[in-house]
Design a protein around this motif. Structure first.
Motif, mmCIF file in Angstrom:
data_model
loop_
_atom_site.group_PDB
_atom_site.id
_atom_site.type_symbol
_atom_site.label_atom_id
_atom_site.label_comp_id
_atom_site.label_asym_id
_atom_site.label_seq_id
_atom_site.Cartn_x
_atom_site.Cartn_y
_atom_site.Cartn_z
ATOM 1 N N LYS A 381 51.455 9.579 26.834
ATOM 2 C CA LYS A 381 50.041 9.766 26.510
ATOM 3 C C LYS A 381 49.819 9.715 25.001
ATOM 4 O O LYS A 381 48.832 9.160 24.520
ATOM 5 N N GLU A 382 50.766 10.273 24.244
ATOM 6 C CA GLU A 382 50.669 10.203 22.784
ATOM 7 C C GLU A 382 50.852 8.770 22.299
ATOM 8 O O GLU A 382 50.227 8.356 21.320
ATOM 9 N N GLU A 385 47.590 7.140 22.813
ATOM 10 C CA GLU A 385 46.655 7.576 21.777
ATOM 11 C C GLU A 385 46.884 6.794 20.489
ATOM 12 O O GLU A 385 45.937 6.339 19.842
ATOM 13 N N HIS A 389 44.206 4.078 18.658
ATOM 14 C CA HIS A 389 43.603 4.198 17.336
ATOM 15 C C HIS A 389 43.147 2.834 16.839
ATOM 16 O O HIS A 389 42.247 2.743 15.997
ATOM 17 N N TYR A 438 44.270 8.234 28.706
ATOM 18 C CA TYR A 438 43.864 8.882 27.460
ATOM 19 C C TYR A 438 42.418 8.510 27.159
ATOM 20 O O TYR A 438 42.076 7.341 27.019
ATOM 21 N N PRO A 440 39.612 9.430 24.310
ATOM 22 C CA PRO A 440 39.439 10.140 23.036
ATOM 23 C C PRO A 440 38.204 11.034 23.038
ATOM 24 O O PRO A 440 37.268 10.823 23.818
#
Length: 892
Positions: A381-382, A385, A389, A438, A440
């Motif tokens: 998940k990171e 992310e 971006h 994900y 944001p």
């Protein structure tokens, strides 16, 4: 006409004498800020006050020869203007004035009504630091500047030498009354039209006596301590750092500012004058290169450009591994030749010797090394992310990306490139699962309407980033489906519609509104949308029109363009073909057309293109997949005419192409007219490029087009000749890949945010993202994992040619983790320790525990009253160092 008493006051506050060598003149910012709003009568009152000495009107009245009542009126007017503080002490209004900065100038600029009426106030505040700032270079010890950076607190939690005066919480816990106000520096930049996109609202926190004053003069709204902590948290999340006014004495202050390096007039000292000691904390950043993966998050968020991306691979010739400053104001005479006057437009992301080729080559500069490392640790998940971006559509790009990152991968010079796209595809699979995806957070809520015209990758990308920023976005798409060429131009066996729809669903969950079946310029005009309250537009309608060759016979009924062919198929139209299908063209769309044609009837598909096999613009893997599906590719043949009988194409005459480009590299094909052949055809598909169909979109607008029908717009800001219209994607660049369009969508979102907010520049403080790669011929790879590249199962061409399902597999988790180990980790962050002000913003953005703050200095704040001897001592020490350095240079 000069107000003499006001000029006297400017000198009085500055501790200067009229007529002296260093007197304040009527052209100086100290006078200019007072001149519009302070009368001579007001000045007469303050001339009898002393800096930081609290007095009442009753005490001042007899000195200035006015009644107590009139003196009170004047002092309250001065407090409202911002020249002095007022607090009620023991039931009596008490007044005093502070230094120019931090103090009078910020308070005067915080009176927004006066600033709006007299922009000179803001301009004078900006000029003060620019004019007076150079004199501070080297003359203030660390910790003693007028403002001081306070580290983001959790960046120093592990310090063994912690000091409470370095903690934001100390100041919030020491006080009981709080306000929040707009940032005076950003107000100033906005008035000057030099805003950097970091907005002024609710940025600065006042405490104690300052909060009482801000409540009294309606400069700020009262908040609780808990709200103050929340403002601090949100500022850190949005990439801002903290500073405090630093003249109240050791461990004391009356405000906490949440700053950016591109608008803050205090941080300008570090940025423009290369004088970080004036504002720094006691900390500097340190990078653990073993952990660093050159994701660039710290670099892009550093307020003073102290961080840049470099390399960590060994090299045969020297490369930049740390930024060492030979000259600093500590021991060098410091003048304009040492400054960086253009610091708001010339920040660098990469050191001169380069960084990771993968991040450099990616059009969106995605943190490839970063997401590979996160994937290797199972932190999917990171990893998503980090990708998002820059790119909201990782699952889409994992299937159709041209893999420019892989083409330049350093590992490819050893054996085979890292399977970057396959790793990304594995990560992106998580995004297709509703339980793992994900989404944001929205950063703000601006309640401004933005229209995106075109629902393809660039328009959707722009909509995504605008929605995350906090705007109300509506996407207008003339087709009844979203995705543009992703949906209508790419066959499902390469990009299944469920994948596109899953990623678009996230945009819907962000609150983006979609209006399909509406063609702007036909069903509604730009002017009508303006009337409906839309503040800006992003035009990204793509290159969705097919092109023809202007040859005999191409108007026959069984001749179709590749774009039209793919559109009809993807919309579910029945285009069952029979017999010989001839596809003209050598690009990816031509390959898609040929492979699609094999699936919709009893056909024999042949492709003809003017390029040689090596020159074909189609990706190699696309060519290989076409050959596996028994598509015949004929290189170096160009169509001369289409042979038509009774309105139906029966064949094509080709001529041999002997060169595609001329000596200068321009497209200028040459043919051997004697070498021809005729090929029978039951269907002819012209896949020789894409055009732009503007319709009536630009009718009655100032927007201009280039000779190739692309739009004229600034290549950095994407702004057209209509100030509120921005354009990107294929309409700006001509046909490119989806990732190129996505990257421009993000840039458009940045520009639109700035355009719709008052006083913001489209350029100032903008990261130009100018990346360049390390020299691969210079590196020495001393050790690496010898594992072979991991591959998905081979796709059987016999099976694939019979289905529109995407039969390409995804790496297993075990394969993915093996493949991540093949990454050579080429890049790392490089730090300029002198320029680093120790704010800790970098640590909040690092997902790898690779960057930290370490205590390097022991500077402590000094109260204004005790400042003079400290400065004199520092000036004398510096003179000795400057002289000694000169002597060393002379005698070597």
């Amino acid at each position: 006409m000069v107000k003499e008493k006001v000029l006297d006051l400017a000198n009085h506050i500055s501790n200067k004498k009229r007529g002296s060598k260093n007197e304040i003149k009527a052209t100086d910012p100290e006078y200019m800020i007072l001149e519009p709003v302070v009368t001579d009568e007001m000045a007469e009152v303050v001339l009898y006050m002393e800096m930081r000495k609290k007095v009442t009107a009753k005490e001042i009245a007899p000195l200035c020869g006015k009644s107590v009542e009139r003196t009170t009126e004047l002092l309250l007017e001065l407090a409202d203007i911002g020249v002095c503080f007022v607090n009620e002490i023991d039931g009596v209004d008490t007044f005093w004035y502070e230094t120019w900065v931090p103090g009078i100038m910020e308070m005067m600029t915080a009176n927004k009504e006066n600033v709006e009426k007299y922009p000179q106030i803001a301009r004078a505040f900006e000029a003060y630091g620019r004019v007076r700032g150079p004199k501070t270079a080297g003359n203030f010890p660390v910790g003693v500047g007028l403002m001081r950076v306070i580290p983001i607190e959790h960046a120093i939690q592990g310090e063994t030498r912690r000091a409470s005066y370095e903690e934001v919480s100390k100041y919030l816990n020491d006080n009981e009354i709080f306000t929040v106000s707009d940032c005076s520096c950003r107000i100033t930049r906005e008035v000057m039209g030099e805003g950097c996109g970091h907005l002024k609202e609710d940025m600065c926190i006042q405490m104690g006596h300052a909060a009482e004053y801000y409540i009294r003069t309606k400069r700020g709204r009262q908040i609780t301590r808990e709200e103050a902590f929340e403002i601090i948290r949100k500022a850190e999340e949005n990439g801002l750092m903290h500073q405090i006014p630093n003249l109240d004495g050791f461990g004391k202050t009356h405000a906490i500012c949440n700053c950016c390096g591109c608008s803050c007039l205090s941080l300008r000292t570090a940025n423009m004058f290369i004088n970080a000691d004036m504002v720094r904390s006691n900390y500097v950043s340190k990078v653990d290169k073993d952990k660093c993966v050159a994701c660039g998050e710290c670099v892009e968020n550093c307020p003073v450009n102290a961080l840049q991306l470099g390399q960590k691979l060994c090299s045969r010739e020297p490369v930049i591994t740390e930024i060492k400053r030979v000259d600093t104001p500590r021991d060098t005479e410091w003048g304009p030749d040492k400054w960086n006057a253009d610091y708001r437009t010339n920040r660098k992301d990469v050191v001169d010797t380069g960084t990771s080729p993968c991040k450099t080559q990616c059009p969106a500069h995605i943190a490839v090394q970063g997401y590979i490392k996160l994937a290797s640790q199972g932190r999917y998940k990171e990893a998503l992310e980090l990708i998002k971006h820059e790119n909201p559509f990782p699952a889409v790009c994992g299937r159709i990306c041209p893999r420019k990152c892989e083409s330049e991968c350093t590992r490819g010079d050893i054996d085979e490139p890292v399977a970057i796209d396959e790793i990304k595809k594995f990560i992106a699979e998580q995004d297709l699962n509703v339980n793992h995806r994900y989404i944001p957070k929205r950063k703000h809520d601006y309640n401004k309407k933005i229209a995106v015209i075109g629902g393809g990758p660039s328009g959707l990308s722009c909509a995504y980033f605008l929605a995350v920023e906090g705007y109300k976005v509506t996407v207008f798409e003339k087709e009844n489906v979203l995705g543009g060429m992703l949906t209508l131009g790419i066959p499902s066996f390469r990009l299944e519609k469920e994948v596109i729809n899953a990623e678009i669903q996230i945009l819907k969950e962000l609150g983006i509104e979609f209006k399909t079946g509406i063609e702007v310029g036909k069903d509604i005009s730009l002017d009508k949308l303006r009337e409906e309250g839309f503040k800006a537009f992003y035009v990204a309608i793509g290159a969705c029109a097919g092109r023809k060759l202007d040859i005999e016979g191409e108007e026959a009924e069984n001749v179709i363009t590749g774009i039209e062919f793919m559109r009809e198929i993807n919309l579910g139209k029945d285009l069952s073909l029979q017999g010989n299908v001839v596809v003209i063209g050598g690009g990816n769309v031509a390959i898609d057309v040929g492979r699609t044609a094999t699936r919709i009837g009893d056909t024999k598909v042949k492709m003809y293109c003017i390029e040689s096999r090596e020159e074909m613009p189609a990706l190699l893997e696309e060519i290989e997949e076409a050959l596996l599906e028994e598509i015949e590719i004929n290189n170096s043949w160009g169509p001369k005419r289409i042979i038509v009988e009774d309105g139906v194409a029966k064949g094509i005459e080709f001529r041999k192409c002997i060169s595609v480009f001329d000596e200068s590299g321009k497209f200028n094909p040459k043919y051997n007219e004697e070498d021809t052949m005729i090929v029978n055809a039951d269907t002819v598909v012209l896949s020789v490029g894409q055009g732009i169909d503007w319709g009536n979109l630009l009718q009655d607008s100032k927007i201009q087009l280039n000779g190739n029908n692309t739009v004229k717009a600034d290549m950095i800001t994407l702004q057209t000749d209509e100030a509120d219209v921005f354009a990107g994607g294929d309409v700006l660049t001509g046909p490119k890949f989806a990732i190129d369009a996505i990257a421009l969508g993000k840039e458009a979102a940045i520009s639109i945010h700035r355009h719709v907010q008052p006083g913001q520049s489209l350029i100032i403080g903008r990261d130009r993202r100018e990346y360049h790669a390390l020299n691969k011929e210079n590196i020495e790879v001393q050790s690496y994992d010898n594992a072979k590249r991991q591959r998905t199962a081979h796709v059987d061409g016999e099976k694939s040619r019979k289905t529109f399902k995407d039969l390409r597999g995804t790496l297993t988790e075990e394969q993915m983790k093996k493949e991540t180990q093949r990454c050579l980790n080429c890049g790392a962050t490089i730090i300029d320790e002198f320029l680093c002000v120790g704010c800790g913003q970098c640590t909040t953005k690092c997902k790898f525990d690779a960057i930290s703050l370490v205590r390097k200095y022991d500077g402590e704040s000094v109260a204004y009253e005790d400042l003079k001897p400290v400065i004199i001592k520092q000036v004398l020490k510096r003179k000795v160092k400057v002289t000694a350095k000169k002597i060393r240079k002379i005698f070597g």
